[in-house]
Design a protein around this motif. Structure first.
Motif, short mmCIF file in Angstrom:
data_model
loop_
_atom_site.label_atom_id
_atom_site.label_comp_id
_atom_site.label_asym_id
_atom_site.label_seq_id
_atom_site.Cartn_x
_atom_site.Cartn_y
_atom_site.Cartn_z
N ALA A 158 107.65 60.32 57.14
CA ALA A 158 107.46 60.69 56.00
C ALA A 158 106.11 61.64 55.87
O ALA A 158 106.01 62.72 55.83
CB ALA A 158 108.23 60.21 54.99
N GLY A 159 105.16 60.53 55.62
CA GLY A 159 104.17 61.57 55.94
C GLY A 159 103.60 62.07 56.83
O GLY A 159 102.74 63.68 55.94
N LEU A 160 103.84 62.23 57.68
CA LEU A 160 103.26 62.96 58.97
C LEU A 160 103.45 64.23 58.62
O LEU A 160 103.18 65.84 59.37
CB LEU A 160 103.50 62.98 60.44
N LEU A 161 105.19 64.48 58.22
CA LEU A 161 105.58 65.72 58.12
C LEU A 161 105.82 66.31 56.49
O LEU A 161 106.52 67.26 55.80
CB LEU A 161 107.28 65.92 58.63
N GLY A 162 104.67 65.93 55.69
CA GLY A 162 105.00 65.63 54.52
C GLY A 162 105.33 65.85 53.49
O GLY A 162 105.29 66.43 52.03
N GLY A 163 106.03 64.65 53.91
CA GLY A 163 107.61 64.34 52.30
C GLY A 163 107.45 63.59 51.93
O GLY A 163 108.33 63.02 51.15
N GLY A 164 106.02 62.72 51.71
CA GLY A 164 105.65 61.79 50.51
C GLY A 164 105.97 60.57 51.74
O GLY A 164 105.26 60.62 53.04
N GLY A 165 105.82 59.09 51.62
CA GLY A 165 106.54 57.76 52.47
C GLY A 165 104.68 57.29 51.81
O GLY A 165 104.44 57.51 50.07
N SER A 166 104.88 55.96 51.83
CA SER A 166 103.56 54.99 51.12
C SER A 166 101.62 55.56 51.48
O SER A 166 101.63 56.50 52.14
CB SER A 166 103.10 53.93 52.11
N PRO A 167 101.75 55.54 50.02
CA PRO A 167 99.77 56.54 50.96
C PRO A 167 99.29 55.67 51.40
O PRO A 167 98.37 56.87 52.24
CB PRO A 167 99.47 56.61 49.05
N TYR A 168 99.40 54.38 51.61
CA TYR A 168 98.54 54.04 52.89
C TYR A 168 99.43 53.00 53.68
O TYR A 168 100.77 52.50 52.99
CB TYR A 168 97.62 53.03 52.09
N GLN A 169 99.39 53.77 54.77
CA GLN A 169 100.02 52.67 56.20
C GLN A 169 99.29 52.36 57.48
O GLN A 169 98.16 52.77 57.53
CB GLN A 169 100.70 53.50 56.49
N VAL A 170 99.41 51.59 58.06
CA VAL A 170 98.88 50.62 58.78
C VAL A 170 99.15 51.67 60.80
O VAL A 170 99.98 51.47 60.51
CB VAL A 170 98.87 49.07 59.01
N VAL A 171 98.19 52.08 61.19
CA VAL A 171 98.73 52.62 61.93
C VAL A 171 97.88 52.26 63.17
O VAL A 171 96.84 51.94 63.10
CB VAL A 171 98.68 54.31 61.76
N ASN A 172 98.44 52.80 64.02
CA ASN A 172 97.20 53.03 65.49
C ASN A 172 96.74 53.95 65.90
O ASN A 172 97.05 55.52 66.16
CB ASN A 172 98.36 52.44 66.89
N THR A 173 95.38 54.11 65.52
CA THR A 173 95.25 56.26 66.01
C THR A 173 92.94 56.16 66.00
O THR A 173 92.74 54.32 66.62
CB THR A 173 95.35 56.51 64.56
N LEU A 174 93.10 56.75 66.51
CA LEU A 174 91.50 56.64 67.23
C LEU A 174 90.22 56.22 66.18
O LEU A 174 90.57 56.47 64.52
CB LEU A 174 91.00 57.97 67.51
N ASN A 175 89.61 55.44 66.44
CA ASN A 175 88.37 54.47 66.23
C ASN A 175 87.11 55.24 65.09
O ASN A 175 86.86 55.16 64.08
CB ASN A 175 87.90 53.81 66.66
N ARG A 176 86.95 56.54 65.98
CA ARG A 176 85.97 57.73 65.65
C ARG A 176 84.61 56.92 64.53
O ARG A 176 84.90 57.74 63.00
CB ARG A 176 87.20 58.70 64.64
N GLY A 177 84.55 55.94 64.25
CA GLY A 177 83.61 54.98 63.54
C GLY A 177 83.71 54.36 62.40
O GLY A 177 83.12 53.73 62.06
N THR A 178 85.37 53.94 62.71
CA THR A 178 85.40 53.54 61.91
C THR A 178 84.99 51.54 61.79
O THR A 178 84.54 51.46 60.79
CB THR A 178 86.92 53.03 62.10
N LEU A 179 84.56 51.22 62.87
CA LEU A 179 84.55 49.82 63.89
C LEU A 179 83.27 50.96 64.31
O LEU A 179 83.66 51.11 65.55
CB LEU A 179 86.03 49.12 64.37
N PRO A 180 82.47 50.22 64.43
CA PRO A 180 81.13 50.86 64.96
C PRO A 180 80.62 50.34 65.94
O PRO A 180 79.89 50.23 67.05
CB PRO A 180 79.61 50.66 63.47
N PHE A 181 81.50 49.10 66.13
CA PHE A 181 80.95 47.98 67.29
C PHE A 181 82.23 48.37 68.70
O PHE A 181 81.81 48.09 69.49
CB PHE A 181 81.13 46.27 66.75
#
Length: 421
Positions: A308-331
């Motif tokens: 729902a979130g990816l397709l623009g229909g809503g869903g929870s505002p925050y979700q636990v997902v697997n995605t690229l780090n891109r500096g989130t965890l600097p180590f």
């Protein structure tokens, strides 16, 4: 909206169907396609899926097919939940590592590497066919090992997000202990897939009050019991580790246990036979209670929220997902795939800021990230030396004699799935 489930003949699927039916206001699916090469299983699962939709008054169309290209054509999102080699391969993953004194498990250690080597080439082929047919479709990966598979997809340029049910399981568990609804509970969840810690439990959202100390103080014994870890360890860590951390924190104990009882794969295989018989009953029009023991609890809710979130229909505002780090965890490297809370929208997930991570956890994450990098290289390029290096790098192996023996066994048990072997 059209969604396609690759691996739709899985006994997991009715859990997903039940969620689609119950949560149709969040994710209004008009056409759901179940794709699977196992025609007999697909017919049984597809029949039950249609009956579940009918019972719950969902007017969406359910299609079953073994034609992947036709199944993904025009899909807005494609969910991957396949198991290359089936339960027979899982049985091997859980047994031959024990011969070397190492944990036998299907998503981590040597067994997890075997699964990655079998799975990555197949998933990349599927994703490429999705891209040729429908380049705008999102790919949601529930196929283990999720971190490595998702990294392979993202590295190849696919619109992909990885999904696991560990976090939503903790959210539901903690909400029950606190007497709250799940939407009132926000987890500070950090790590890699199947290597995560709940470092905070917040009320209402990411800025809410952290009640984790209260939760551990009042319910630490019950939480530790569920994890099969001592209460004193949780108190000393001050966090709640995923139950997969037991393979690291109590490795030798787990190896001894696994050597004295039937494998989880054998249990699941027997359960699947029973479930498929039940699915064939034309009077059954809801997911059976037995399915809860199969695993994947709350998978449907997590999948609905994410789609729902990816397709623009809503869903929870925050979700636990697997995605690229891109500096989130600097180590960790920017191209590492991490499992954290993210804001999810049509452009994909944006990880939330993560406070400084305790070196005790960061060190293990860095070690396993290095292993995952080597594992993905081995899956893409093949070869005994690359398999050996990945095993030697894994903290559940780590000794050259173990790595040598495991390499030989891995290749011997997986030749039919390894093009280079």
């Amino acid at each position: 909206m059209k969604l396609t489930v690759v691996g739709g003949g899985s006994t997991y699927t009715p859990e997903l169907i039940d969620g689609f039916a119950r949560l149709r206001d969040t994710l209004p699916v008009e056409e759901l396609v179940l794709v699977d090469p196992a025609a007999e299983r697909l017919e049984l699962v597809g029949g039950l899926a249609r009956r579940i939709f009918a019972r719950q008054g969902h007017d969406g169309r359910i299609v079953t097919t073994s034609d992947l290209d036709a199944g993904v054509d025009g899909a807005d999102a494609v969910l991957l939940q396949l198991r290359v080699g089936g339960q027979a391969a899982r049985q091997q993953d859980e047994t031959w590592p024990l011969e070397c004194g190492c944990v036998g498990q299907e998503t981590t250690g040597a067994g997890g590497l075997a699964k990655a080597l079998r799975t990555v080439p197949v998933v990349l082929d599927i994703a490429e066919r999705v891209r040729r047919t429908n380049p705008d479709a999102w790919i949601i990966d529930f196929t283990n090992p999720v971190g490595i598979v998702t990294r392979a997809l993202l590295q190849a340029g696919h619109k992909a997000v990885g999904l696991c049910n560990v976090a939503i399981g903790f959210q539901r568990k903690f909400a029950g202990l606190l007497g709250l609804t799940p939407s009132d509970v926000h987890l500070d969840h950090v790590g890699l897939n199947h290597l995560t810690w709940e470092t905070g439990v917040r009320l209402g959202g990411p800025e809410g009050e952290d009640v984790l100390p209260k939760l551990l103080g009042e319910h630490g014994e019950a939480i530790a019991g569920d994890l099969h870890l001592p209460r004193t360890l949780l108190d000393r860590l001050g966090v709640v580790p995923s139950y997969y951390l037991r393979y690291f924190y109590a490795h030798d104990e787990v190896v001894r246990e696994l050597g004295t009882k039937p494998s989880r794969a054998a249990e699941v295989a027997a359960m699947e036979e029973q479930l498929l018989r039940m699915y064939g009953d034309p009077a059954l029009d809801e997911k059976p209670e037995l399915l809860a023991k199969r695993g994947g609890a709350y998978y449907s809710e997590a999948a609905v929220d994410l789609a729902a979130g990816l397709l623009g229909g809503g869903g929870s505002p925050y979700q636990v997902v697997n995605t690229l780090n891109r500096g989130t965890l600097p180590f960790l490297p920017d191209d590492a795939v991490i499992e954290v809370q993210a804001a999810v929208g049509p452009k994909g997930p944006t990880p939330l800021a993560v406070p400084a991570v305790d070196p005790l956890f960061a060190g293990l994450m860095a070690n396993v990230t290095a292993y995952e990098d080597l594992a993905l290289t081995a899956a893409l390029r093949g070869g005994r030396d690359l398999v050996f290096k990945a095993l030697l790098a894994h903290p559940l192996v780590g000794q050259y004699a173990y790595a040598e023996g495991l390499t030989d066994r891995l290749i011997a048990h997986n030749r039919e799935h390894l093009a280079w072997a």
